[in-house]
Design a protein around this motif. Structure first.
Motif, PDB file in Angstrom:
ATOM      1  N   UNK A  69      42.762  44.059  23.468  1.00 52.85           N
ATOM      2  CA  UNK A  69      42.894  45.482  23.138  1.00 52.85           C
ATOM      3  C   UNK A  69      44.244  46.046  23.545  1.00 52.85           C
ATOM      4  N   UNK A  70      45.029  45.267  24.300  1.00 51.10           N
ATOM      5  CA  UNK A  70      46.318  45.727  24.788  1.00 51.10           C
ATOM      6  C   UNK A  70      46.275  46.263  26.208  1.00 51.10           C
ATOM      7  N   UNK A  71      45.074  46.467  26.744  1.00 49.15           N
ATOM      8  CA  UNK A  71      44.918  46.945  28.114  1.00 49.15           C
ATOM      9  C   UNK A  71      45.207  45.817  29.106  1.00 49.15           C
ATOM     10  N   UNK A  72      45.700  46.178  30.281  1.00 47.35           N
ATOM     11  CA  UNK A  72      45.885  45.197  31.346  1.00 47.35           C
ATOM     12  C   UNK A  72      44.572  44.980  32.074  1.00 47.35           C
ATOM     13  N   UNK A  73      44.344  43.749  32.532  1.00 51.23           N
ATOM     14  CA  UNK A  73      43.133  43.422  33.278  1.00 51.23           C
ATOM     15  C   UNK A  73      43.430  42.303  34.256  1.00 51.23           C
ATOM     16  N   UNK A  74      42.587  42.210  35.301  1.00 49.59           N
ATOM     17  CA  UNK A  74      42.652  41.111  36.262  1.00 49.59           C
ATOM     18  C   UNK A  74      41.743  40.012  35.724  1.00 49.59           C
ATOM     19  N   UNK A  75      42.280  38.805  35.517  1.00 48.78           N
ATOM     20  CA  UNK A  75      41.496  37.716  34.923  1.00 48.78           C
ATOM     21  C   UNK A  75      41.737  36.414  35.683  1.00 48.78           C
ATOM     22  N   UNK A  76      40.745  35.508  35.641  1.00 49.34           N
ATOM     23  CA  UNK A  76      40.927  34.209  36.285  1.00 49.34           C
ATOM     24  C   UNK A  76      42.084  33.460  35.633  1.00 49.34           C
ATOM     25  N   UNK A  77      42.954  32.889  36.464  1.00 50.47           N
ATOM     26  CA  UNK A  77      44.115  32.153  35.963  1.00 50.47           C
ATOM     27  C   UNK A  77      43.869  30.645  36.046  1.00 50.47           C
ATOM     28  N   UNK A  78      43.482  30.184  37.243  1.00 48.09           N
ATOM     29  CA  UNK A  78      43.236  28.755  37.464  1.00 48.09           C
ATOM     30  C   UNK A  78      42.503  28.574  38.784  1.00 48.09           C
ATOM     31  N   UNK A  79      41.872  27.410  38.939  1.00 51.28           N
ATOM     32  CA  UNK A  79      41.257  27.093  40.217  1.00 51.28           C
ATOM     33  C   UNK A  79      42.338  26.562  41.146  1.00 51.28           C
ATOM     34  N   UNK A  80      42.293  27.027  42.394  1.00 50.76           N
ATOM     35  CA  UNK A  80      43.252  26.585  43.400  1.00 50.76           C
ATOM     36  C   UNK A  80      42.499  26.184  44.664  1.00 50.76           C
ATOM     37  N   UNK A  81      43.147  25.394  45.480  1.00 51.93           N
ATOM     38  CA  UNK A  81      42.586  25.009  46.767  1.00 51.93           C
ATOM     39  C   UNK A  81      43.243  25.813  47.868  1.00 51.93           C
ATOM     40  N   UNK A  82      42.430  26.340  48.765  1.00 54.46           N
ATOM     41  CA  UNK A  82      42.939  27.026  49.951  1.00 54.46           C
ATOM     42  C   UNK A  82      42.774  26.091  51.135  1.00 54.46           C
ATOM     43  N   UNK A  83      43.796  26.015  51.970  1.00 59.59           N
ATOM     44  CA  UNK A  83      43.763  25.172  53.156  1.00 59.59           C
ATOM     45  C   UNK A  83      43.916  26.072  54.373  1.00 59.59           C
ATOM     46  N   UNK A  84      43.070  25.852  55.363  1.00 63.04           N
ATOM     47  CA  UNK A  84      43.133  26.658  56.584  1.00 63.04           C
ATOM     48  C   UNK A  84      44.498  26.496  57.244  1.00 63.04           C
ATOM     49  N   UNK A  85      45.029  27.594  57.743  1.00 69.54           N
ATOM     50  CA  UNK A  85      46.350  27.590  58.363  1.00 69.54           C
ATOM     51  C   UNK A  85      46.415  28.720  59.378  1.00 69.54           C
ATOM     52  N   UNK A  86      47.234  28.563  60.385  1.00 67.94           N
ATOM     53  CA  UNK A  86      47.367  29.610  61.399  1.00 67.94           C
ATOM     54  C   UNK A  86      47.943  30.898  60.831  1.00 67.94           C
ATOM     55  N   UNK A  87      48.756  30.800  59.790  1.00 68.45           N
ATOM     56  CA  UNK A  87      49.418  31.982  59.248  1.00 68.45           C
ATOM     57  C   UNK A  87      48.660  32.594  58.073  1.00 68.45           C
ATOM     58  N   UNK A  88      47.397  32.290  57.933  1.00 69.85           N
ATOM     59  CA  UNK A  88      46.607  32.754  56.807  1.00 69.85           C
ATOM     60  C   UNK A  88      45.887  34.054  57.125  1.00 69.85           C
ATOM     61  N   UNK A  89      45.892  34.965  56.169  1.00 66.35           N
ATOM     62  CA  UNK A  89      45.122  36.202  56.294  1.00 66.35           C
ATOM     63  C   UNK A  89      44.415  36.437  54.975  1.00 66.35           C
ATOM     64  N   UNK A  90      43.158  36.871  55.036  1.00 65.50           N
ATOM     65  CA  UNK A  90      42.376  37.209  53.855  1.00 65.50           C
ATOM     66  C   UNK A  90      41.964  38.664  53.984  1.00 65.50           C
ATOM     67  N   UNK A  91      42.205  39.451  52.929  1.00 66.02           N
ATOM     68  CA  UNK A  91      41.841  40.862  52.962  1.00 66.02           C
ATOM     69  C   UNK A  91      41.307  41.289  51.599  1.00 66.02           C
ATOM     70  N   UNK A  92      40.440  42.291  51.574  1.00 64.36           N
ATOM     71  CA  UNK A  92      39.941  42.800  50.283  1.00 64.36           C
ATOM     72  C   UNK A  92      41.120  43.298  49.442  1.00 64.36           C
ATOM     73  N   UNK A  93      41.000  43.162  48.128  1.00 60.03           N
ATOM     74  CA  UNK A  93      42.048  43.595  47.214  1.00 60.03           C
ATOM     75  C   UNK A  93      41.441  44.543  46.193  1.00 60.03           C
TER      76      UNK A  93
END
Length: 107
Positions: A69-93
Motif C-alpha cells: 500500500x506504500x505505508x511503512x511497516x515493521x516486518x520480519x527480515x531474517x532469522x538470526x542467532x543471539x549469543x550471550x555476551x557481557x555487553x548485551x542489553x535487551x529492551x522493549x522497542x
C-alpha cells in the motif's frame, strides 16, 4: 554450546518488538506472545535470562519495509542467532509502525 530455537509463529500471533544492543551494534527482534509466555519474566528480562541460561537463541530480526500500500511497516527480515555476551542489553522497542506477524513477513 546449547542453542534454543524460537520457531516461526502463525500469522494470528501478536508480535512484541525488542531492541538488542551490543558494544558493536543494535538490532530489533520480534517475539510472539506465545514465545514470550515460555520465557521466565515474559519480557525483555526473560529474553536476557534465556540468553544467560542457554548461551544462545534464534529469533526473527525485524526491519522497516514498505508495504504494498506504500505505508511503512515493521516486518520480519531474517532469522538470526543471539549469543550471550557481557555487553548485551535487551529492551522493549516501541514502533509507531504496523508490526507484521512473523508468518506474514515474506509477502
Amino acid at each position: 554450546m546449547e542453542s534454543t530455537v524460537i520457531q516461526p509463529a502463525f500469522a494470528a500471533d501478536k508480535v512484541s518488538l525488542f531492541k538488542v544492543i551490543t558494544s558493536k551494534d543494535e538490532i530489533v527482534i520480534g517475539m510472539t506472545d506465545d514465545e514470550l509466555a515460555r520465557l521466565e519474566g515474559n519480557n525483555a528480562g526473560g529474553i536476557a535470562k534465556m540468553l544467560v541460561a542457554k548461551g544462545s537463541m534464534s529469533v526473527w530480526q525485524y526491519a522497516v519495509r514498505k508495504a504494498p500500500t506504500g505505508d511503512l511497516e515493521q516486518a520480519p527480515l531474517r532469522q538470526v542467532g543471539l549469543i550471550a555476551s557481557e555487553s548485551l542489553r535487551v529492551e522493549p522497542y516501541a514502533s509507531p509502525l504496523k508490526i507484521v506477524p512473523i508468518g506474514d513477513g515474506k509477502k
